[in-house]
Design an enzyme around this catalytic site. Structure first.
Site, PDB file in Angstrom:
ATOM      1  N   HIS A   1      21.988 -27.829 -45.448  1.00  0.00           N
ATOM      2  CA  HIS A   1      20.983 -27.834 -44.389  1.00  0.00           C
ATOM      3  C   HIS A   1      19.615 -27.586 -45.017  1.00  0.00           C
ATOM      4  O   HIS A   1      19.474 -26.679 -45.849  1.00  0.00           O
ATOM      5  CB  HIS A   1      21.294 -26.763 -43.335  1.00  0.00           C
ATOM      6  CG  HIS A   1      20.333 -26.771 -42.195  1.00  0.00           C
ATOM      7  ND1 HIS A   1      20.295 -27.783 -41.249  1.00  0.00           N
ATOM      8  CD2 HIS A   1      19.338 -25.910 -41.857  1.00  0.00           C
ATOM      9  CE1 HIS A   1      19.322 -27.545 -40.387  1.00  0.00           C
ATOM     10  NE2 HIS A   1      18.735 -26.422 -40.728  1.00  0.00           N
TER      11      HIS A   1
ATOM     12  N   GLN B   1      15.750 -28.851 -54.462  1.00  0.00           N
ATOM     13  CA  GLN B   1      16.653 -27.692 -54.523  1.00  0.00           C
ATOM     14  C   GLN B   1      18.020 -28.006 -53.922  1.00  0.00           C
ATOM     15  O   GLN B   1      19.046 -27.502 -54.386  1.00  0.00           O
ATOM     16  CB  GLN B   1      16.010 -26.498 -53.792  1.00  0.00           C
ATOM     17  CG  GLN B   1      14.736 -25.991 -54.457  1.00  0.00           C
ATOM     18  CD  GLN B   1      14.931 -25.633 -55.914  1.00  0.00           C
ATOM     19  OE1 GLN B   1      15.900 -24.956 -56.276  1.00  0.00           O
ATOM     20  NE2 GLN B   1      14.059 -26.132 -56.769  1.00  0.00           N
TER      21      GLN B   1
ATOM     22  N   VAL C   1      30.631 -31.961 -36.126  1.00  0.00           N
ATOM     23  CA  VAL C   1      32.059 -32.006 -36.476  1.00  0.00           C
ATOM     24  C   VAL C   1      32.845 -31.201 -35.446  1.00  0.00           C
ATOM     25  O   VAL C   1      32.477 -30.084 -35.090  1.00  0.00           O
ATOM     26  CB  VAL C   1      32.264 -31.434 -37.886  1.00  0.00           C
ATOM     27  CG1 VAL C   1      33.734 -31.208 -38.178  1.00  0.00           C
ATOM     28  CG2 VAL C   1      31.649 -32.366 -38.927  1.00  0.00           C
TER      29      VAL C   1
END
Ligand SMILES: Nc1nc2c(c(=O)[nH]1)N[C@@H](CN(C=O)c1ccc(C(=O)N[C@@H](CCC(=O)O)C(=O)O)cc1)CN2
Ligand SMILES: NCC(=O)N[C@@H]1O[C@H](COP(=O)([O-])[O-])[C@@H](O)[C@H]1O
EC number: 2.1.2.2
Length: 208
Positions: free
Chosen positions: A111, A175, A95
């Site tokens: 991430h 997760q 970005v």
């Protein structure tokens, strides 16, 4: 309080997008996915959005003379949908300044590693190959650096001797699907406060 309007950018299968849509639809987070944008026309994330009745669009990078022009097109679509927070969910492009200037401290990323370790692509595989005993995932605000923005939430998973890279990726992904919606919930409730490199989770609502 009005629902936080999310714009999700995704390049692939969209399982994180799905977990965000599901949590929003279930009322677990005071947010709504207003639009989904992909740089890949065949991204399954677009199909997931369409099945949920959410506006979805492919913006083709190579149709534009520059990264800035490409990002201006993305910003225009996000603003048309009244987006307040941009969520990168498996978005495989760096970005740039145009998008970050339009949404200062309002772009998040997930991430699949414990930043600052193993930034960039294939974070899960990097950690597995390195021989770590624990890995995990990170939700962070996005800045111009590569996975260098202020960290919002992290989750830790064990790495077992018999794990393949895919085993570890699957454990981390479980997760991811928990902490990304949680980070968005905290943002929607105005409970995230950025001070330099640090993000503090407060009990009070700072969002007007
Ligand atoms: N300014 C930022 N942009 C992005 C960040 C960030 O922290 N700051 N996070 C990434 C996600 N990501 C890893 O977490 C990542 C995405 C893309 C790349 C990359 O090298 N992409 C290539 C193009 C790939 C393609 O052609 O499809 C590139 O941009 O040259 C590395 C890491 C999201 N963006
Ligand atoms: N560098 C960014 C990166 O590696 N992102 C990762 O891409 C996957 C997208 O899966 P999804 O499309 O099923 O959400 C996720 O594991 C996410 O952490």
């Amino acid at each position: 309080m009005s629902k936080l309007r999310l714009g999700v950018l995704a390049s692939g299968r969209g399982s994180n997008l799905q977990s965000i849509m599901d949590q929003a639809a279930a009322g677990k987070i005071n947010a709504a996915v207003a639009v989904v944008i992909s740089d890949k026309k065949d991204a399954y994330a677009l199909e997931r959005a369409r099945m949920a009745g959410i506006p979805a669009g492919h913006i083709n990078y190579s149709d534009f003379p520059s990264k800035d022009a490409y990002e201006r097109s993305i910003v225009e679509l996000l603003q048309q949908h009244g987006v307040e927070l941009v969520c990168l969910a498996g978005y495989m492009r760096i970005v740039g300044k145009v998008l970050l200037a339009a949404f200062p401290n309002r772009v998040m990323n997930i991430h699949p590693a414990l930043l600052p370790s193993f930034p960039g692509l294939h974070g899960q595989e990097q950690a597995w190959a390195y021989g770590v005993k624990f890995s995990g995932c990170t939700v962070h605000f996005v800045d111009e650096g590569m996975d260098t923005g202020p960290i919002i939430l992290q989750a830790v998973v064990p790495v077992y001797d018999e794990d393949t890279a895919d085993d570890l990726s699957a454990r981390i992904l479980e997760q991811e699907h928990k902490i990304y919606p949680e980070a968005i919930r905290l943002y929607a409730e105005g409970r995230l406060r950025i001070e330099g490199r640090k993000v503090y989770v407060s009990k009070i609502n700072h969002r007007r």
